[in-house]
Every structure is written in C-alpha cells, then in structure tokens.
Motif scaffolding. Sequence first.
Motif, short mmCIF file in Angstrom:
data_model
loop_
_atom_site.label_atom_id
_atom_site.label_comp_id
_atom_site.label_asym_id
_atom_site.label_seq_id
_atom_site.Cartn_x
_atom_site.Cartn_y
_atom_site.Cartn_z
N LYS A 25 0.84 -1.19 0.00
CA LYS A 25 0.00 0.00 0.00
C LYS A 25 0.88 1.25 0.00
CE LYS A 25 -3.85 -2.35 2.25
NZ LYS A 25 -4.80 -2.37 3.40
N TYR A 26 1.47 1.52 -1.18
CA TYR A 26 2.44 2.61 -1.28
C TYR A 26 1.80 3.97 -1.07
CZ TYR A 26 0.64 3.59 -5.95
OH TYR A 26 -0.16 3.93 -7.00
N LYS A 27 0.50 4.09 -1.39
CA LYS A 27 -0.17 5.38 -1.22
C LYS A 27 -0.36 5.72 0.26
CE LYS A 27 -2.57 5.62 -5.66
NZ LYS A 27 -3.87 5.75 -6.35
N LYS B 69 2.97 -1.75 -6.93
CA LYS B 69 1.54 -1.44 -6.98
C LYS B 69 0.65 -2.68 -6.91
CE LYS B 69 2.06 2.92 -9.45
NZ LYS B 69 1.53 3.82 -10.47
N GLN C 219 7.53 -0.96 -10.75
CA GLN C 219 6.23 -0.39 -10.42
C GLN C 219 5.16 -1.46 -10.27
OE1 GLN C 219 5.63 2.63 -13.55
NE2 GLN C 219 5.71 4.17 -11.96
N TYR C 220 5.19 -2.45 -11.11
CA TYR C 220 4.18 -3.51 -11.04
C TYR C 220 4.26 -4.24 -9.70
CZ TYR C 220 1.07 -7.22 -12.70
OH TYR C 220 0.01 -8.09 -12.86
N ARG D 155 4.84 11.73 -4.49
CA ARG D 155 5.02 10.48 -5.24
C ARG D 155 5.51 10.76 -6.66
NH1 ARG D 155 -0.14 9.20 -2.98
NH2 ARG D 155 -1.13 9.29 -5.05
N TYR E 77 -2.28 -1.11 -13.76
CA TYR E 77 -2.01 -1.29 -12.34
C TYR E 77 -3.32 -1.30 -11.54
CZ TYR E 77 2.75 0.06 -13.69
OH TYR E 77 3.98 0.14 -14.28
N GLU E 78 -4.34 -1.91 -12.11
CA GLU E 78 -5.66 -1.90 -11.47
C GLU E 78 -5.97 -3.26 -10.84
OE1 GLU E 78 -8.71 -0.67 -9.72
OE2 GLU E 78 -7.65 0.75 -11.01
N ASP F 225 -10.74 0.41 -8.29
CA ASP F 225 -10.26 1.35 -7.28
C ASP F 225 -11.31 2.40 -6.92
OD1 ASP F 225 -10.12 2.54 -9.79
OD2 ASP F 225 -8.50 3.88 -9.21
#
Length: 298
Positions: free
Chosen positions: A2-4, A36, A32-33, A13, A275-276, A220
Amino acid sequence: MKYKELIKNQETRIKLLGLLDFLPDRLMIHLQYFIKMGKKLNLKSPKRFNEKIQWYKLYYRDPLMTKCADKYSVREYVSAKGYDSILIPLYGLYSRGEEINFQSLPKKFVLKTTNGSHTNIICKDKEKLDKNKTIMTLNQWVKKRTAKLGREWAYYNIEPKIICEMLLEDNDNEFEGINDYKFVCINGKAEIVWIDIDRYEDHKRNFYDLEWKYLNIKSDVQNYNGVIKKPNKLQEMKEIAEDLAEDFPQVRVDLYLINDKIYFGELTFYLLSGYEKFYPDYFDYQLGEKFILPEKIK
C-alpha cells in the motif's frame, strides 16, 4: 504493497518517480508492477490483462497511438472515421496560457492539456474565474511531462498544448456532472462498458456487459448500489467505439451521451496504466484471455 499509505501526497510520489526517470522502461515497469500490484510481472508469458498492458507499453509502439493519445490531434482521426458530429466544439488551441483571449470565450468552457490526465479546468462562469491563477496552472501543466511516470510510451512524443472546448452539461442527469461511458475494446471488439458517475463529487463506477447487464466487478472506485438505466443509444455508442478501435489491438473509447446526443471523449491505450486491482481477481484473467497480443512494433 500500500504505497499510497506510505507516501500519501501525490505530488511527492510524482517527484520521487521523476528521480527514477533514468531507469530503462522495462526495469521501471517491473518495479512499479511489484510495488503497486504486490506480485512479480510476467512479461514472457503474460496471462493477466494488467500484465498484457505492461507488454503493450514496451513492445507495441505504433505512431498512430501517439496521434490518438493527443487530445487535439485525435480529433483528426475521429473526423477521418466519419464522426465529425460527435466532436466537442473547439474554441481554441494554445501553446501557453498567456495566448488565451478570455474575452472572446463564452461564459462557460473547459480548458485542458493535450497530453495530461486530470489536467482540466472547468469554468462555469468566466467572470468569477481567477484568470492569472488559471494561466499559471496551465503553464505548469504544459511544462510537466508525466508520461514517464507510468512509462506510457504513446504519450512520450506528444507536444503539450492547451485546448479550450465547450462545457458539456446535462441538466436532466440524476447524477452530478455528466456520465462517462467507457468501452473497453480488444482487437476491434467492445468487450465491456463501464460508467463513471458523480465524477467530481462522490465518484462511483459500475461495469456492464454490452446488453447493460450489471457485472459484479470492483476496481479502485466504489460501485454505485442503485440502478443505472440503460442508455437509449447504447448500441450506437458501441458501434462508434468499435469503429474508432478497429486500428488498435486494445483501446478504451470514452463517450458521453447528453440530451440524446453522443460526444467523443478520448482514446486511452493503457487502461488504468495496467495497475488496477480488480475484484474478483479472476476478472483480470478473463479480460487478459481476450487480449491476444500483436506482433511487436518497436
């Protein structure tokens, strides 16, 4: 991962990602994959739709995609397909905010950059618009090149400009703003459609098949629990979407339906940047199975 939650500020970011611009696309996409999606990316034999979108970024680089990712030049593509009538009326094209003659514009309009996402200024009354702030914001957006954040190749070579369009309004809509119908097209065929509602208030999203049967898919964005009536021009919108999608292995075609008139929104090649997290997870595989990867174009 959970990078956010770890880095809550979006601007922070973006700046951190900018520091990694030097990394090759393939390496950055793998990184990134994992961050995320919480799993390794399989590019050798991708099965998931999200994985195939990453492959698409790296190995399918058709110049026509750049033309159609540009919010101005895509108008020529739509027109050449015979759909002049669905283009949103255009008031102006500018290189910098200072070029905008606000006095000549109508009371209501929309300003947006040709290469960005979420770079829109909606003006409902130009007399109340802070024009200096608007010019400064637009100039900042034009300078900011965000394509490398998701390594979305089609946006790399777009020359950022500003366009001014007519503001679309639907006073009869039961939801806030206008409804956004997004047709996911694979190999020229619309597979599903989703609708975004209450975009600027309490954003919600529902997924449907092409007969408007509700699909219990989550992304999301929260789902709407009520009934959204089937648009009366769904079949016509589907046909338009497929005509506009026929030149691409995969593309999302965004359309609006306002007062019984269809308008073109945009073409998006990297659905949610690949990335969904879909729920249930098997939907990622179902959509991926339909996406037959093309021959490489590099």
